[in-house]
Design a protein around this motif. Structure first.
Motif, mmCIF file in Angstrom:
data_model
loop_
_atom_site.group_PDB
_atom_site.id
_atom_site.type_symbol
_atom_site.label_atom_id
_atom_site.label_comp_id
_atom_site.label_asym_id
_atom_site.label_seq_id
_atom_site.Cartn_x
_atom_site.Cartn_y
_atom_site.Cartn_z
ATOM 1 N N LEU A 121 42.360 75.036 44.455
ATOM 2 C CA LEU A 121 43.481 74.559 45.261
ATOM 3 C C LEU A 121 43.861 75.584 46.325
ATOM 4 C CD1 LEU A 121 45.753 72.946 42.514
ATOM 5 C CD2 LEU A 121 44.532 71.741 44.336
ATOM 6 N N ALA A 122 43.820 76.854 45.968
ATOM 7 C CA ALA A 122 44.106 77.899 46.952
ATOM 8 C C ALA A 122 43.073 77.873 48.078
ATOM 9 C CB ALA A 122 44.117 79.271 46.272
ATOM 10 N N ALA A 123 41.816 77.573 47.736
ATOM 11 C CA ALA A 123 40.753 77.557 48.744
ATOM 12 C C ALA A 123 40.970 76.481 49.790
ATOM 13 C CB ALA A 123 39.400 77.364 48.059
ATOM 14 N N VAL A 124 41.535 75.329 49.387
ATOM 15 C CA VAL A 124 41.695 74.215 50.324
ATOM 16 C C VAL A 124 43.111 74.126 50.882
ATOM 17 C CG1 VAL A 124 39.856 72.899 49.206
ATOM 18 C CG2 VAL A 124 42.224 72.561 48.465
ATOM 19 N N GLY A 128 45.220 71.762 55.753
ATOM 20 C CA GLY A 128 46.215 70.891 56.363
ATOM 21 C C GLY A 128 46.104 69.449 55.920
ATOM 22 N N LEU A 129 45.241 69.171 54.963
ATOM 23 C CA LEU A 129 45.054 67.802 54.481
ATOM 24 C C LEU A 129 46.103 67.443 53.435
ATOM 25 C CD1 LEU A 129 41.171 67.819 54.026
ATOM 26 C CD2 LEU A 129 42.447 66.586 55.797
ATOM 27 N N PRO A 130 46.389 66.151 53.266
ATOM 28 C CA PRO A 130 47.276 65.713 52.178
ATOM 29 C C PRO A 130 46.689 66.085 50.822
ATOM 30 C CG PRO A 130 46.868 63.939 53.742
ATOM 31 C CD PRO A 130 45.910 65.026 54.086
ATOM 32 N N ALA A 131 47.544 66.087 49.802
ATOM 33 C CA ALA A 131 47.124 66.517 48.470
ATOM 34 C C ALA A 131 45.935 65.715 47.951
ATOM 35 C CB ALA A 131 48.305 66.408 47.496
ATOM 36 N N ALA A 132 45.963 64.390 48.138
ATOM 37 C CA ALA A 132 44.862 63.561 47.627
ATOM 38 C C ALA A 132 43.539 63.943 48.281
ATOM 39 C CB ALA A 132 45.165 62.080 47.862
ATOM 40 N N VAL A 222 33.338 67.659 56.673
ATOM 41 C CA VAL A 222 34.740 67.879 56.317
ATOM 42 C C VAL A 222 35.501 68.463 57.496
ATOM 43 C CG1 VAL A 222 36.287 69.201 54.824
ATOM 44 C CG2 VAL A 222 34.208 68.175 53.868
ATOM 45 N N GLU A 223 34.863 69.370 58.212
ATOM 46 C CA GLU A 223 35.520 69.986 59.365
ATOM 47 C C GLU A 223 35.845 68.944 60.436
ATOM 48 O OE1 GLU A 223 35.202 74.295 61.569
ATOM 49 O OE2 GLU A 223 33.428 73.470 60.576
ATOM 50 N N ARG A 224 34.923 68.024 60.668
ATOM 51 C CA ARG A 224 35.184 66.953 61.635
ATOM 52 C C ARG A 224 36.296 66.036 61.130
ATOM 53 N NH1 ARG A 224 29.500 67.345 62.283
ATOM 54 N NH2 ARG A 224 29.114 65.705 60.749
ATOM 55 N N TYR A 225 36.312 65.775 59.841
ATOM 56 C CA TYR A 225 37.360 64.941 59.244
ATOM 57 C C TYR A 225 38.730 65.587 59.443
ATOM 58 C CZ TYR A 225 39.866 62.370 55.567
ATOM 59 O OH TYR A 225 40.765 61.616 54.871
ATOM 60 N N ILE A 226 38.809 66.897 59.212
ATOM 61 C CA ILE A 226 40.075 67.612 59.388
ATOM 62 C C ILE A 226 40.518 67.557 60.845
ATOM 63 C CG2 ILE A 226 41.145 69.906 59.334
ATOM 64 C CD1 ILE A 226 39.445 70.480 56.843
ATOM 65 N N ALA A 227 39.568 67.723 61.769
ATOM 66 C CA ALA A 227 39.913 67.661 63.184
ATOM 67 C C ALA A 227 40.444 66.282 63.566
ATOM 68 C CB ALA A 227 38.690 68.019 64.031
ATOM 69 N N THR A 228 39.816 65.241 63.036
ATOM 70 C CA THR A 228 40.274 63.879 63.307
ATOM 71 C C THR A 228 41.676 63.652 62.759
ATOM 72 O OG1 THR A 228 38.000 63.043 63.232
ATOM 73 C CG2 THR A 228 39.764 61.439 62.938
ATOM 74 N N SER A 239 49.953 58.191 60.504
ATOM 75 C CA SER A 239 49.818 59.241 59.502
ATOM 76 C C SER A 239 48.647 60.144 59.844
ATOM 77 C CB SER A 239 49.593 58.592 58.128
ATOM 78 O OG SER A 239 49.167 59.552 57.192
ATOM 79 N N ARG A 240 48.748 61.412 59.453
ATOM 80 C CA ARG A 240 47.668 62.368 59.706
ATOM 81 C C ARG A 240 46.416 61.992 58.931
ATOM 82 N NH1 ARG A 240 47.869 67.110 57.866
ATOM 83 N NH2 ARG A 240 46.707 68.111 59.521
ATOM 84 N N ARG A 241 46.570 61.241 57.895
ATOM 85 C CA ARG A 241 45.408 60.932 57.054
ATOM 86 C C ARG A 241 44.635 59.760 57.615
ATOM 87 N NH1 ARG A 241 45.529 60.081 50.529
ATOM 88 N NH2 ARG A 241 43.287 59.936 50.214
ATOM 89 N N PRO A 242 43.353 59.942 57.964
ATOM 90 C CA PRO A 242 42.553 58.834 58.480
ATOM 91 C C PRO A 242 42.409 57.747 57.435
ATOM 92 C CG PRO A 242 41.436 60.958 58.770
ATOM 93 C CD PRO A 242 42.587 61.184 57.854
ATOM 94 N N PRO A 243 42.305 56.510 57.876
ATOM 95 C CA PRO A 243 42.131 55.411 56.916
ATOM 96 C C PRO A 243 40.836 55.553 56.159
ATOM 97 C CG PRO A 243 41.709 54.653 59.153
ATOM 98 C CD PRO A 243 42.266 56.039 59.272
ATOM 99 N N ARG A 244 40.863 55.206 54.894
ATOM 100 C CA ARG A 244 39.642 55.261 54.087
ATOM 101 C C ARG A 244 38.734 54.081 54.421
ATOM 102 N NH1 ARG A 244 39.584 58.959 50.192
ATOM 103 N NH2 ARG A 244 41.546 59.895 49.498
ATOM 104 N N ARG A 245 37.448 54.359 54.349
ATOM 105 C CA ARG A 245 36.507 53.270 54.523
ATOM 106 C C ARG A 245 36.544 52.354 53.318
ATOM 107 N NH1 ARG A 245 31.000 56.254 55.613
ATOM 108 N NH2 ARG A 245 31.850 57.481 53.923
ATOM 109 N N PRO A 246 36.401 51.050 53.525
ATOM 110 C CA PRO A 246 36.383 50.143 52.365
ATOM 111 C C PRO A 246 35.198 50.429 51.488
ATOM 112 C CG PRO A 246 35.723 49.003 54.376
ATOM 113 C CD PRO A 246 36.229 50.356 54.804
ATOM 114 N N LYS A 247 35.405 50.283 50.171
ATOM 115 C CA LYS A 247 34.306 50.516 49.235
ATOM 116 C C LYS A 247 33.445 49.273 49.088
ATOM 117 C CE LYS A 247 36.769 53.991 46.542
ATOM 118 N NZ LYS A 247 37.253 54.383 45.216
#
Length: 247
Positions: A121-124, A128-132, A222-228, A239-247
């Motif tokens: 947890l300290a590493a991540v 700046g991402l949400p907890a989930a 992951v780096e690109r995801y964080i930038a997005t 919201s800062r969190r990008p929408p999840r792709r449908p499964k």
């Protein structure tokens, strides 16, 4: 007088047996033999087989811990360091990828497991991402390392095929590729001797290189995801969190 045996000594002995002979060889009777102790004596320290497995699990989790002063402050460097340390642990204990579950379970909630989780947890924390999403990222790295070790380092590769088997391998490919049902494999191997082509195609894929390359590409994503995620408020107030792709 200090006790003759300790839980730490019992765990170390169990790990040594598993490393040498596999998790199936680990029994209280066998540990007692190694320690020159009575089996029932050990039950004063370890109450059950599940307790033993939990003790072993926590011992190997201790090996995954980075010294606090060595954990980088940058999330990417920290996750890379943890991934390499985890892989090294699995290389020392190759049975541990799935072995503890096969051996009878084991509680992953020991003190060293909690410290490893805290360190992850300290590493991540700086992403700046949400907890989930931070939890997803930790699980993603764990899955990558365990999957790589299980698939790429514990399954035999081309190097395990004896030279005298090369003609049979070549004949096998020639017969199947002649059906025309495998155009991509045929394009990969090209014309000529299939065995030579196979060795040439995989010549640059040492486990160390593949592990580093795969981890780097995973973290690039992951780096690109964080930038997005960081750009979203400026582009629409969502919201800062990008929408999840449908499964």
């Amino acid at each position: 007088m200090p006790p003759r045996h300790t839980r730490e000594l019992i765990a170390a002995t169990a790990l040594a047996i598993a490393d040498a002979e596999g998790i199936e060889a680990v029994t209280m009777r066998r540990i007692a033999t190694e320690l020159d102790a009575g089996t029932m004596t050990l039950y004063h320290y370890v109450k059950s087989k599940n307790d033993l497995m939990a003790l072993m699990q926590d011992a190997i989790m201790a090996e995954q811990l980075m010294p606090a002063e060595q954990l980088p402050g940058d999330w990417r460097a920290a996750l890379t360091a943890i991934a390499y340390r985890t892989r090294a642990m699995f290389q020392r204990h190759p049975w541990a990828v799935a072995g503890l579950q096969a051996g009878g379970g084991g509680d992953a909630g020991g003190p060293h497991a909690l410290r490893h989780f805290e360190q992850s947890l300290a590493a991540v924390a700086t992403t700046g991402l949400p907890a989930a999403d931070r939890l997803d990222l930790i699980a993603m790295i764990d899955d990558y390392v365990a999957g790589f070790v299980l698939k790429s380092e514990q399954e035999p590769g081309l190097e395990s095929v004896p030279p005298e088997a090369a003609p049979a391998v070549t004949d096998y490919f020639d017969r199947h590729l002649a059906t025309g049902e495998y155009p991509h494999i045929e394009a990969l191997l090209g014309e000529g001797d299939r065995w030579t082509a196979l060795k040439r195609a995989f010549a640059g894929y040492s486990p160390d290189e593949r592990f580093a390359r795969g981890l780097q590409r995973l973290l690039d994503g992951v780096e690109r995801y964080i930038a997005t995620a960081a750009e979203q408020p400026a582009t629409g107030g969502r919201s800062r969190r990008p929408p999840r792709r449908p499964k």
